[in-house]
Design a protein around this motif. Structure first.
Motif, PDB file in Angstrom:
ATOM      1  N   GLY A 199       0.993  -1.094  -0.166  1.00  0.00           N
ATOM      2  CA  GLY A 199      -0.051  -0.028  -0.007  1.00  0.00           C
ATOM      3  C   GLY A 199       0.971   1.319  -0.120  1.00  0.00           C
ATOM      4  N   GLU A 200       2.218   1.205   0.290  1.00  0.00           N
ATOM      5  CA  GLU A 200       3.003   2.190   0.264  1.00  0.00           C
ATOM      6  C   GLU A 200       3.382   2.445  -1.071  1.00  0.00           C
ATOM      7  N   GLU A 201       3.734   3.607  -1.242  1.00  0.00           N
ATOM      8  CA  GLU A 201       4.369   4.118  -2.839  1.00  0.00           C
ATOM      9  C   GLU A 201       5.631   4.450  -2.558  1.00  0.00           C
ATOM     10  N   VAL A 202       6.399   3.982  -3.442  1.00  0.00           N
ATOM     11  CA  VAL A 202       7.925   4.066  -3.463  1.00  0.00           C
ATOM     12  C   VAL A 202       8.271   4.665  -5.079  1.00  0.00           C
ATOM     13  N   GLN A 203       9.593   5.438  -4.857  1.00  0.00           N
ATOM     14  CA  GLN A 203      10.187   5.873  -6.357  1.00  0.00           C
ATOM     15  C   GLN A 203      11.513   5.428  -6.459  1.00  0.00           C
ATOM     16  N   ALA A 204      11.742   5.071  -7.570  1.00  0.00           N
ATOM     17  CA  ALA A 204      13.205   4.554  -7.822  1.00  0.00           C
ATOM     18  C   ALA A 204      13.947   5.761  -8.805  1.00  0.00           C
ATOM     19  N   SER A 205      15.273   6.085  -8.299  1.00  0.00           N
ATOM     20  CA  SER A 205      15.890   7.203  -8.899  1.00  0.00           C
ATOM     21  C   SER A 205      17.317   6.759  -9.307  1.00  0.00           C
ATOM     22  N   ILE A 206      18.239   7.232 -10.285  1.00  0.00           N
ATOM     23  CA  ILE A 206      19.318   6.889 -10.644  1.00  0.00           C
ATOM     24  C   ILE A 206      20.060   8.210 -11.458  1.00  0.00           C
ATOM     25  N   GLU A 207      21.368   8.600 -10.695  1.00  0.00           N
ATOM     26  CA  GLU A 207      21.998   9.624 -11.333  1.00  0.00           C
ATOM     27  C   GLU A 207      22.815   9.051 -12.655  1.00  0.00           C
ATOM     28  N   GLN A 208      22.370   9.625 -13.786  1.00  0.00           N
ATOM     29  CA  GLN A 208      22.827   9.625 -14.966  1.00  0.00           C
ATOM     30  C   GLN A 208      24.681   9.626 -14.912  1.00  0.00           C
ATOM     31  N   PRO A 209      25.137   8.545 -15.687  1.00  0.00           N
ATOM     32  CA  PRO A 209      26.649   8.501 -15.565  1.00  0.00           C
ATOM     33  C   PRO A 209      27.370   9.527 -16.391  1.00  0.00           C
TER      34      PRO A 209
END
Length: 316
Positions: free
Chosen positions: A91-101
């Motif tokens: 039920g919890e919302e999560v977000q993925a992020s990545i630094e562009q190399p």
């Protein structure tokens, strides 16, 4: 055919996917004849609000971001290396992020947060290379050694298990540890892809999703019989999965071998770090997984008694 239709935002070089609600599929997981941290009652008894969502479930949210950066190479030599910081509940919302190399760089930082800003995991994503610069390669160098072990008293670095054959068919129930099939997972996976269900991809065969590689590699882990004392409830604290030469395929047999590479500890846990090497049919390594399985001291009924017997004092 595009591998993903995921909407990706770019904020000054930081790529982020959409907010997702991963599904809990391990409520009925059984580990060594007892319920796991993913069972609500067991988790609540140990101070969690409910059954936790297994860490590698979150790896799916990074796949479209990594594919955006590295393309086909991500599916062939991709690596996610993560330290799990806080659990997620259904039920919890999560977000993925990545630094562009930067140009010429093949490794970059990743992170995941909950809506309230809580950090869920941090680590690195990469393609190719020898794995020496990943988040967990660095973390292994900084570990606090395990002192006064009880649950892991009989475990030593260098221990290896016998090789086992593993396989994941689309409709195969993956056993007590993972009581569901790939087809079940694909109905609820946060980032669906046609690459997972058929041959309309560069390899002409359905490939195993990144999050399901952990399921495949752990399929027969209960048979390893490393001399861990128990029963005790464990959780994944750190995990790294590396593909070495192409994706792994649905319906193909592989062989696994596990080796204990380190022991570490904290106030609440004793941790065994195990590297699983996955061999293809030609006998050469195809992938690896480094897993820190942390056993919760409180969950082992005989912990205080055995500690006193071993060390002649009360545990700290």
């Amino acid at each position: 055919m595009k591998p993903f239709d995921t909407e990706i935002s770019d904020n000054n070089g930081m790529l982020s996917g959409p907010w997702r609600q991963p599904k809990q599929m391990l409520n009925s997981q059984v580990y060594d004849s007892h319920a796991s941290i993913h069972d609500d009652a067991t988790a609540q008894r140990l101070g969690f609000q409910g059954g936790t969502i297994e860490g590698p479930t979150h790896f799916s949210q990074f796949a479209p971001l990594c594919e955006r950066i590295w393309g086909k190479a991500w599916f062939e030599t991709g690596c996610l290396s993560a330290h799990y910081r806080n659990p997620v509940f259904e039920g919890e919302e999560v977000q993925a992020s990545i630094e562009q190399p930067r140009p010429g760089q093949s490794i970059c930082a990743i992170g995941m947060t909950r809506r309230d800003g809580t950090e869920i995991l941090r680590g690195t994503a990469s393609v190719g290379g020898d794995g020496s610069q990943t988040a967990l390669s660095q973390r292994l160098k900084e570990l606090k050694p395990l002192t006064d072990p009880v649950i892991l008293k009989d475990i030593k670095p260098g221990m290896k298990t016998a090789r086992q054959t593993i396989r994941m068919d689309a409709d195969q129930n993956m056993g007590d540890l993972y009581p569901f099939s790939l087809n079940d997972k694909l109905k609820v996976i946060t980032e669906p892809s046609p690459y997972y269900a058929g041959g309309d991809n560069p390899w002409g065969r359905a490939i195993v999703p990144f999050e399901m590689l952990s399921v495949l590699f752990q399929y027969r882990a209960r048979e390893d019989r490393l001399p861990v004392r128990g029963p005790a409830v464990g959780l994944f604290a750190d995990q790294e999965i590396r593909l070495l030469r192409g994706p792994l395929f649905v319906g193909e047999s592989y062989t696994t071998e596990r080796e204990v590479v380190a022991l570490s500890g904290s106030r609440r846990t004793e941790s065994v770090w195990v590297r699983t090497t996955v061999f293809a049919g030609d006998g050469k390594p195809a992938a690896t997984m480094l897993l820190n399985l942390a056993s919760i001291k409180q969950s082992y009924a005989r912990y205080e008694e055995e500690y006193a017997g071993l060390y002649g004092k009360k545990s700290a």
